[in-house]
Design a protein around this motif. Structure first.
Motif, PDB file in Angstrom:
ATOM      1  N   PHE A  53       0.825  -1.201   0.000  1.00 39.21           N
ATOM      2  CA  PHE A  53       0.000   0.000   0.000  1.00 39.21           C
ATOM      3  C   PHE A  53       0.868   1.263   0.000  1.00 39.21           C
ATOM      4  O   PHE A  53       1.986   1.251   0.491  1.00 39.21           O
ATOM      5  N   PRO A  54       0.336   2.353  -0.574  1.00 42.60           N
ATOM      6  CA  PRO A  54       1.030   3.643  -0.460  1.00 42.60           C
ATOM      7  C   PRO A  54       1.074   4.047   1.014  1.00 42.60           C
ATOM      8  O   PRO A  54       0.153   3.773   1.769  1.00 42.60           O
ATOM      9  N   ILE A  55       2.140   4.708   1.426  1.00 40.24           N
ATOM     10  CA  ILE A  55       2.338   5.006   2.835  1.00 40.24           C
ATOM     11  C   ILE A  55       2.072   6.475   3.136  1.00 40.24           C
ATOM     12  O   ILE A  55       2.602   7.362   2.479  1.00 40.24           O
ATOM     13  N   ARG A  56       1.234   6.703   4.162  1.00 41.63           N
ATOM     14  CA  ARG A  56       0.912   8.059   4.615  1.00 41.63           C
ATOM     15  C   ARG A  56       1.985   8.577   5.576  1.00 41.63           C
ATOM     16  O   ARG A  56       2.448   9.697   5.480  1.00 41.63           O
ATOM     17  N   THR A  57       2.334   7.750   6.565  1.00 44.41           N
ATOM     18  CA  THR A  57       3.291   8.185   7.580  1.00 44.41           C
ATOM     19  C   THR A  57       4.002   6.985   8.200  1.00 44.41           C
ATOM     20  O   THR A  57       3.492   5.870   8.162  1.00 44.41           O
ATOM     21  N   ILE A  58       5.175   7.238   8.738  1.00 47.14           N
ATOM     22  CA  ILE A  58       5.923   6.217   9.466  1.00 47.14           C
ATOM     23  C   ILE A  58       6.333   6.777  10.821  1.00 47.14           C
ATOM     24  O   ILE A  58       6.466   7.985  10.999  1.00 47.14           O
ATOM     25  N   SER A  59       6.541   5.869  11.762  1.00 44.66           N
ATOM     26  CA  SER A  59       6.993   6.261  13.093  1.00 44.66           C
ATOM     27  C   SER A  59       7.671   5.071  13.751  1.00 44.66           C
ATOM     28  O   SER A  59       7.586   3.945  13.252  1.00 44.66           O
ATOM     29  N   PHE A  60       8.337   5.320  14.862  1.00 45.14           N
ATOM     30  CA  PHE A  60       8.940   4.256  15.647  1.00 45.14           C
ATOM     31  C   PHE A  60       8.027   3.922  16.817  1.00 45.14           C
ATOM     32  O   PHE A  60       7.322   4.793  17.327  1.00 45.14           O
ATOM     33  N   SER A  61       8.080   2.675  17.262  1.00 43.43           N
ATOM     34  CA  SER A  61       7.417   2.323  18.518  1.00 43.43           C
ATOM     35  C   SER A  61       8.159   3.036  19.648  1.00 43.43           C
ATOM     36  O   SER A  61       9.287   3.509  19.487  1.00 43.43           O
ATOM     37  N   PHE A  62       7.533   3.088  20.825  1.00 42.33           N
ATOM     38  CA  PHE A  62       8.097   3.784  21.976  1.00 42.33           C
ATOM     39  C   PHE A  62       9.507   3.304  22.299  1.00 42.33           C
ATOM     40  O   PHE A  62      10.392   4.089  22.609  1.00 42.33           O
ATOM     41  N   ASP A  63       9.725   1.993  22.213  1.00 46.36           N
ATOM     42  CA  ASP A  63      11.023   1.410  22.556  1.00 46.36           C
ATOM     43  C   ASP A  63      11.960   1.281  21.353  1.00 46.36           C
ATOM     44  O   ASP A  63      13.030   0.709  21.458  1.00 46.36           O
ATOM     45  N   ASN A  64      11.542   1.806  20.211  1.00 49.25           N
ATOM     46  CA  ASN A  64      12.318   1.746  18.971  1.00 49.25           C
ATOM     47  C   ASN A  64      12.538   0.332  18.461  1.00 49.25           C
ATOM     48  O   ASN A  64      13.438   0.080  17.670  1.00 49.25           O
ATOM     49  N   ASP A  65      11.711  -0.619  18.897  1.00 49.32           N
ATOM     50  CA  ASP A  65      11.818  -1.996  18.419  1.00 49.32           C
ATOM     51  C   ASP A  65      11.154  -2.190  17.059  1.00 49.32           C
ATOM     52  O   ASP A  65      11.489  -3.114  16.328  1.00 49.32           O
ATOM     53  N   TYR A  66      10.175  -1.332  16.733  1.00 49.00           N
ATOM     54  CA  TYR A  66       9.416  -1.488  15.489  1.00 49.00           C
ATOM     55  C   TYR A  66       9.349  -0.186  14.706  1.00 49.00           C
ATOM     56  O   TYR A  66       9.254   0.898  15.291  1.00 49.00           O
ATOM     57  N   LEU A  67       9.391  -0.316  13.395  1.00 49.06           N
ATOM     58  CA  LEU A  67       9.054   0.780  12.505  1.00 49.06           C
ATOM     59  C   LEU A  67       7.615   0.531  12.079  1.00 49.06           C
ATOM     60  O   LEU A  67       7.257  -0.582  11.694  1.00 49.06           O
ATOM     61  N   ILE A  68       6.781   1.547  12.160  1.00 45.92           N
ATOM     62  CA  ILE A  68       5.356   1.410  11.872  1.00 45.92           C
ATOM     63  C   ILE A  68       5.015   2.258  10.656  1.00 45.92           C
ATOM     64  O   ILE A  68       5.374   3.437  10.596  1.00 45.92           O
ATOM     65  N   ALA A  69       4.326   1.662   9.678  1.00 49.89           N
ATOM     66  CA  ALA A  69       3.900   2.388   8.480  1.00 49.89           C
ATOM     67  C   ALA A  69       2.381   2.352   8.374  1.00 49.89           C
ATOM     68  O   ALA A  69       1.766   1.297   8.508  1.00 49.89           O
ATOM     69  N   ILE A  70       1.785   3.506   8.130  1.00 52.28           N
ATOM     70  CA  ILE A  70       0.334   3.621   8.014  1.00 52.28           C
ATOM     71  C   ILE A  70      -0.027   3.864   6.556  1.00 52.28           C
ATOM     72  O   ILE A  70       0.577   4.715   5.887  1.00 52.28           O
ATOM     73  N   SER A  71      -1.022   3.137   6.069  1.00 47.10           N
ATOM     74  CA  SER A  71      -1.417   3.245   4.665  1.00 47.10           C
ATOM     75  C   SER A  71      -2.125   4.557   4.377  1.00 47.10           C
ATOM     76  O   SER A  71      -2.722   5.177   5.242  1.00 47.10           O
ATOM     77  N   LYS A  72      -2.042   4.967   3.117  1.00 42.46           N
ATOM     78  CA  LYS A  72      -2.725   6.168   2.646  1.00 42.46           C
ATOM     79  C   LYS A  72      -3.829   5.735   1.692  1.00 42.46           C
ATOM     80  O   LYS A  72      -3.692   4.781   0.967  1.00 42.46           O
TER      81      LYS A  72
END
Length: 125
Positions: A53-72
């Motif tokens: 999917f096209p990506i709207r935004t990315i961020s790190f989890s609080f502990d920096n264990d995960y990269l999170i991508a949200i669809s657009k």
């Protein structure tokens, strides 16, 4: 002021960027369904992560264990990439349109989503 570098690896517009705490790595996300990991000491790409999917935004989890991508767009997907573990990415589908941002709790069990319909939702992961 002077330009230091221009990073170009995406085929479509870059929607979001995040830098790690050491300021040596940068992740960029795009409508081209890719997340590119950049080395900020050499200004070169290290690897590319692909989504469906096209990506709207990315961020790190609080502990920096995960990269999170949200669809657009019409998709309702959120992808998670473990950054330190040798595990594959996983994806969840939420019954909301227009998620603009999210936050994963420190224990990585609850995801809060900021929604375009003026609400905030909480999800068990």
């Amino acid at each position: 002021q002077s330009l230091i570098a221009t990073l170009s690896e995406h085929d479509e517009g870059v929607e979001s960027i995040v830098m790690n705490a050491s300021e040596k790595l940068l992740f960029s996300a795009s409508l081209d369904k890719k997340v590119v990991l950049w080395n900020l000491e050499t200004y070169t790409s290290i690897c590319t992560l692909s989504t469906e999917f096209p990506i709207r935004t990315i961020s790190f989890s609080f502990d920096n264990d995960y990269l999170i991508a949200i669809s657009k767009g019409k998709n309702k997907d959120i992808a998670f990439w473990p950054l330190e573990k040798n595990e594959g990415a996983f994806r969840i589908n939420v019954p909301l349109k227009g998620i603009s941002n999210c936050y994963l709790t420190p224990n990585n069990e609850i995801l809060a989503t900021q929604n375009k319909n003026s609400s905030i939702s909480f999800w068990h992961i």
